[in-house]
Design a protein around this motif. Structure first.
Motif, short mmCIF file in Angstrom:
data_model
loop_
_atom_site.label_atom_id
_atom_site.label_comp_id
_atom_site.label_asym_id
_atom_site.label_seq_id
_atom_site.Cartn_x
_atom_site.Cartn_y
_atom_site.Cartn_z
N SER A 270 51.36 21.67 67.68
CA SER A 270 52.12 20.89 66.71
C SER A 270 53.54 21.45 66.56
O SER A 270 53.85 22.54 67.01
CB SER A 270 51.41 20.91 65.36
OG SER A 270 51.27 22.24 64.90
N GLN B 152 45.13 23.34 49.97
CA GLN B 152 45.42 21.91 49.94
C GLN B 152 45.91 21.44 48.58
O GLN B 152 46.26 20.28 48.41
CB GLN B 152 44.16 21.11 50.32
CG GLN B 152 43.71 21.35 51.74
CD GLN B 152 44.78 21.01 52.74
OE1 GLN B 152 45.34 19.92 52.71
NE2 GLN B 152 45.11 21.94 53.61
N ASN C 132 50.05 13.44 53.72
CA ASN C 132 49.13 14.54 54.00
C ASN C 132 47.88 13.99 54.66
O ASN C 132 47.17 13.17 54.08
CB ASN C 132 48.78 15.26 52.69
CG ASN C 132 47.97 16.51 52.90
OD1 ASN C 132 47.18 16.61 53.83
ND2 ASN C 132 48.15 17.47 52.02
N MET C 133 47.62 14.45 55.87
CA MET C 133 46.47 13.94 56.63
C MET C 133 45.14 14.22 55.94
O MET C 133 44.15 13.52 56.20
CB MET C 133 46.46 14.51 58.05
CG MET C 133 46.16 15.98 58.12
SD MET C 133 46.34 16.72 59.77
CE MET C 133 45.64 15.54 60.83
N ASN C 134 45.09 15.20 55.06
CA ASN C 134 43.85 15.55 54.39
C ASN C 134 43.61 14.77 53.10
O ASN C 134 42.54 14.86 52.52
CB ASN C 134 43.82 17.05 54.10
CG ASN C 134 43.78 17.84 55.39
OD1 ASN C 134 42.99 17.57 56.27
ND2 ASN C 134 44.68 18.80 55.51
N GLU D 123 49.96 17.96 58.39
CA GLU D 123 48.99 18.86 57.78
C GLU D 123 49.75 19.92 56.98
O GLU D 123 50.65 20.57 57.53
CB GLU D 123 48.11 19.53 58.83
CG GLU D 123 47.03 20.38 58.24
CD GLU D 123 46.05 20.90 59.28
OE1 GLU D 123 45.02 21.43 58.85
OE2 GLU D 123 46.32 20.78 60.48
N TYR D 124 49.39 20.08 55.72
CA TYR D 124 50.09 20.97 54.80
C TYR D 124 49.19 22.14 54.41
O TYR D 124 48.02 21.93 54.07
CB TYR D 124 50.50 20.22 53.53
CG TYR D 124 51.48 19.11 53.78
CD1 TYR D 124 52.84 19.31 53.61
CD2 TYR D 124 51.05 17.85 54.20
CE1 TYR D 124 53.76 18.30 53.84
CE2 TYR D 124 51.96 16.83 54.44
CZ TYR D 124 53.31 17.06 54.26
OH TYR D 124 54.21 16.06 54.50
N SER D 125 49.76 23.34 54.43
CA SER D 125 49.10 24.53 53.90
C SER D 125 49.99 25.04 52.79
O SER D 125 51.11 25.50 53.04
CB SER D 125 48.93 25.59 54.99
OG SER D 125 48.07 25.12 56.01
N CYS E 125 52.57 21.09 59.61
CA CYS E 125 52.39 20.80 61.03
C CYS E 125 52.57 19.30 61.25
O CYS E 125 51.89 18.49 60.62
CB CYS E 125 50.99 21.21 61.48
SG CYS E 125 50.60 22.94 61.19
#
Length: 129
Positions: free
Chosen positions: A2, A37, A59-61, A82-84, A93
């Motif tokens: 990514s 998340q 956010n994909m999650n 994708e977030y952390s 990412c």
């Protein structure tokens, strides 16, 4: 693989490149005792930054599955990130297909919310305070 970028709390991150990179490596051990998340764990400025960025790159999650099902041309899917989310940083990412746009928008929002920016994926690792 990514395209990765990070924003951070400028008050908590070290000033020198060497110290910053050591701090960055500590941040990316993901050892803080919380769910990465949840935006409520980070600083108010980073929370505001996050609220703005997910308008551009959801956010994909947390994206609604029904929206993905309706995404016939995969426009939304290609923009998912994708977030952390840590106490003092947010690592993101992206798909390489949106790298230039993601870089531009993240920098713009970092400036708007007065947070730092780190281009994790670039060869020179640009750091903007």
């Amino acid at each position: 693989m990514s395209y990765d970028l990070m924003v951070f709390d400028k008050e908590r991150a070290p000033d020198t490149r060497e110290d910053f990179l050591a701090w960055y490596h500590e941040q990316t051990k993901w050892s803080e005792p919380h769910d990465y998340q949840i935006a409520a764990h980070t600083t108010p400025a980073l929370q505001k930054w996050y609220a703005d960025i997910i308008e551009h790159f959801p956010n994909m999650n947390t994206v609604d599955e029904e929206l993905l099902d309706e995404d016939e041309d995969n426009e939304l899917e290609s923009r998912l990130a994708e977030y952390s989310i840590g106490y003092h940083s947010i690592y993101v990412c992206f798909a390489w297909s949106v790298a230039d746009e993601a870089n531009r928008i993240m920098k713009m929002l970092a400036q708007k919310h007065d947070v730092g920016f780190f281009d994790v994926s670039s060869t020179n690792g640009e750091i903007i305070r």
